[in-house]
Design a protein around this motif. Structure first.
Motif, PDB file in Angstrom:
ATOM      1  N   ILE A  78       0.837  -1.207   0.000  1.00  0.00           N
ATOM      2  CA  ILE A  78       0.000   0.000   0.000  1.00  0.00           C
ATOM      3  C   ILE A  78       0.865   1.248   0.000  1.00  0.00           C
ATOM      4  O   ILE A  78       0.590   2.229  -0.707  1.00  0.00           O
ATOM      5  N   ASN A  79       1.949   1.235   0.767  1.00  0.00           N
ATOM      6  CA  ASN A  79       2.862   2.381   0.788  1.00  0.00           C
ATOM      7  C   ASN A  79       3.517   2.586  -0.571  1.00  0.00           C
ATOM      8  O   ASN A  79       3.686   3.724  -1.028  1.00  0.00           O
ATOM      9  N   ARG A  80       3.889   1.486  -1.228  1.00  0.00           N
ATOM     10  CA  ARG A  80       4.513   1.578  -2.549  1.00  0.00           C
ATOM     11  C   ARG A  80       3.520   2.094  -3.583  1.00  0.00           C
ATOM     12  O   ARG A  80       3.848   2.943  -4.414  1.00  0.00           O
ATOM     13  N   ILE A  81       2.289   1.597  -3.517  1.00  0.00           N
ATOM     14  CA  ILE A  81       1.251   2.062  -4.449  1.00  0.00           C
ATOM     15  C   ILE A  81       0.961   3.544  -4.224  1.00  0.00           C
ATOM     16  O   ILE A  81       0.806   4.314  -5.174  1.00  0.00           O
ATOM     17  N   THR A  82       0.898   3.949  -2.959  1.00  0.00           N
ATOM     18  CA  THR A  82       0.653   5.364  -2.633  1.00  0.00           C
ATOM     19  C   THR A  82       1.740   6.247  -3.230  1.00  0.00           C
ATOM     20  O   THR A  82       1.451   7.304  -3.812  1.00  0.00           O
ATOM     21  N   PHE A  83       2.986   5.812  -3.099  1.00  0.00           N
ATOM     22  CA  PHE A  83       4.114   6.583  -3.617  1.00  0.00           C
ATOM     23  C   PHE A  83       4.025   6.724  -5.137  1.00  0.00           C
ATOM     24  O   PHE A  83       4.186   7.826  -5.686  1.00  0.00           O
ATOM     25  N   VAL A  84       3.735   5.617  -5.829  1.00  0.00           N
ATOM     26  CA  VAL A  84       3.657   5.642  -7.301  1.00  0.00           C
ATOM     27  C   VAL A  84       2.487   6.500  -7.767  1.00  0.00           C
ATOM     28  O   VAL A  84       2.614   7.312  -8.689  1.00  0.00           O
ATOM     29  N   LEU A  85       1.335   6.323  -7.117  1.00  0.00           N
ATOM     30  CA  LEU A  85       0.149   7.104  -7.507  1.00  0.00           C
ATOM     31  C   LEU A  85       0.394   8.596  -7.323  1.00  0.00           C
ATOM     32  O   LEU A  85       0.013   9.404  -8.181  1.00  0.00           O
TER      33      LEU A  85
END
Length: 464
Positions: A200-207
């Motif tokens: 979730i943290n990685r997805i948040t960063f990419v988004l």
């Protein structure tokens, strides 16, 4: 938008007369229909027996009548742009010849293609995902190096693969969350919460990175509007001509010559800038000129950058009044980048130039007539654009639909993140995960509807 599995035909090149035109057919019967009206120059060959990706010289005929000598290219499914049988006929560019060939095929088994229908078929047949298909339209519309680079990257699947990878990882965790629901009474966790939080943290960063890139992408795609404003006869039109390197605007010694806004575009380091030469701002009783001045303020409102131009000679006698004018513009548009320019500096000596610099901070010295300072102004303008992502070949978002879906996905992912922090049950988090997956799917076309496809492909040109 309904999809019919029939054979379509359209002009693939720009309409109007030219040296060569290309007429494209796509569908199961494309090669059969083309063959019925093709007569080879030698050996009386049949197009039906030819290999894919081959070109054949011959004539398009209507019975005994020869319409034109042509080159026919054959692409057999699934190895074609649309994933269907495709025929491309290169004929002479006469409008009459184009219409004769198209009408011939319309009378003999073809239907006129809708706007974007070739690319729609490519999407439906899995040759492109939806974001790649949209990039085709962006590529056709690209008018500078930067917009071309972004469209090419998206068409090659850079953005799609990034989104697809995130969606796949999220989908795996969603499956585990759903599995937990089947064993709710046992109170077990199949989805490792630590790994889930990392994802979730990685997805948040990419988004967040993709969403932030839209500001740059929108600028690159649509260009930066720059308003050139100032009092009458300070050289606004001369500056526009110097920037564009052509006599675009009327120049005279009569104050108020420019009575309307004049727009033109210049590409600097691959970025498009739309320059707007506005009517001079001053008190006037001339009705036509006053309308022009009103438009000037409207254009300043719309512009992303404002160039405020003064005559260098005026600073010698009216510096206080001009400083007040600068502050008025700053107060009216506090968030807009403002470039203050003293024009006609070629009439000043060294001490006068130094005096001018001391009175106004960050003033740009220029002579539009002689070209002094014009190149430096161009570099100043390009400094307002964050081209770092472009130089580093990072994914940049230019499509408003993608931006909207990313924002919605980001909102749902934040809900999941909060759920993890507060220890919400898997069934509640699964709802937000499903919504995030839905918005990811909207981007690539994993989730579509007829209205969405209709809106997207209606903006394409016919023949693409």
């Amino acid at each position: 938008m309904s999809f019919n599995n029939d054979t379509i035909v359209a002009l693939a090149t720009a309409s109007g007369a030219g040296a060569v035109a290309i007429i494209r057919l796509s569908g199961e019967e494309a090669i059969t229909i083309a063959n019925a009206h093709f007569k080879s120059v030698k050996n009386n060959k049949s197009l039906l027996k030819q290999k894919t990706h081959t070109i054949h010289l011959g004539h398009v005929v209507d019975g005994e009548r020869v319409i034109d000598e042509v080159l026919v290219s054959i692409f057999k499914n699934p190895n074609s742009y649309t994933g269907e049988n495709v025929v491309e006929i290169s004929c002479h560019g006469s409008v009459y010849i184009q219409q004769e060939i198209i009408q011939l095929f319309l009378r003999n088994g073809c239907r006129m293609a809708d706007a974007g229908e070739f690319t729609l078929r490519a999407f439906l047949n899995g040759k492109l995902d939806l974001s790649q298909a949209e990039a085709v339209a962006d590529l056709i519309a690209s008018d500078n190096e930067a917009s071309h680079q972004i469209a090419m990257q998206q068409m090659r699947g850079g953005f799609s693969s990034e989104i697809a990878k995130l969606r796949e990882e999220l989908l795996n965790f969603a499956s585990l969350l759903e599995l937990e629901l089947d064993f709710a009474e046992e109170d077990v966790e199949f989805a490792d919460r630590t790994q889930f939080k990392e994802l979730i943290n990685r997805i948040t960063f990419v988004l967040k990175r993709l969403i932030d890139s839209f500001a740059v992408g929108n600028v690159i795609k649509n260009g930066i509007p720059v308003a050139i404003v100032g009092e009458p006869n300070v050289g606004k039109s001369t500056l526009l001509n110097a920037l564009l390197n052509e006599e675009r605007a009327i120049v005279s010694d009569i104050a108020g010559t420019t009575r309307d806004t004049i727009e033109d575009e210049l590409v600097i380091d691959g970025i498009g800038f739309r320059f707007i030469d506005t009517a001079g701002i001053r008190e006037t009783k001339d009705v036509v000129e006053s309308i022009g001045i009103k438009k000037t303020f409207e254009k300043m409102e719309q512009a992303q950058v404002v160039i405020l131009l003064f005559s260098a000679g005026e600073f010698q006698t009216e510096s206080q009044r001009l400083i007040v004018e600068i502050e008025k513009i700053k107060n009216r548009f506090p968030l807009k980048p403002l470039i203050i320019i003293a024009n006609k500096i070629d009439i000043l000596n060294t001490s006068e130039i130094e005096s001018l610099k001391s009175k106004i901070d960050n003033i740009h010295l220029l002579s539009a007539k002689s070209g002094i300072g014009v190149e430096e102004l161009k570099q100043k303008l390009i400094s307002f654009v964050n081209t770092g992502a472009l130089r580093n070949n990072e994914t940049i978002i230019t499509n408003t639909r993608h931006y909207d879906s990313l924002l919605k996905a980001f909102e749902e992912i934040n809900k999941v993140k909060e759920g993890l922090e507060f220890g919400l049950s898997g069934d509640l988090m699964a709802i937000d995960v499903r919504q995030a997956l839905y918005h990811f799917g909207e981007i690539t076309g994993a989730i579509t509807n007829d209205d969405l496809l209709g809106n997207i492909f209606a903006n394409f040109c016919i023949g693409k």
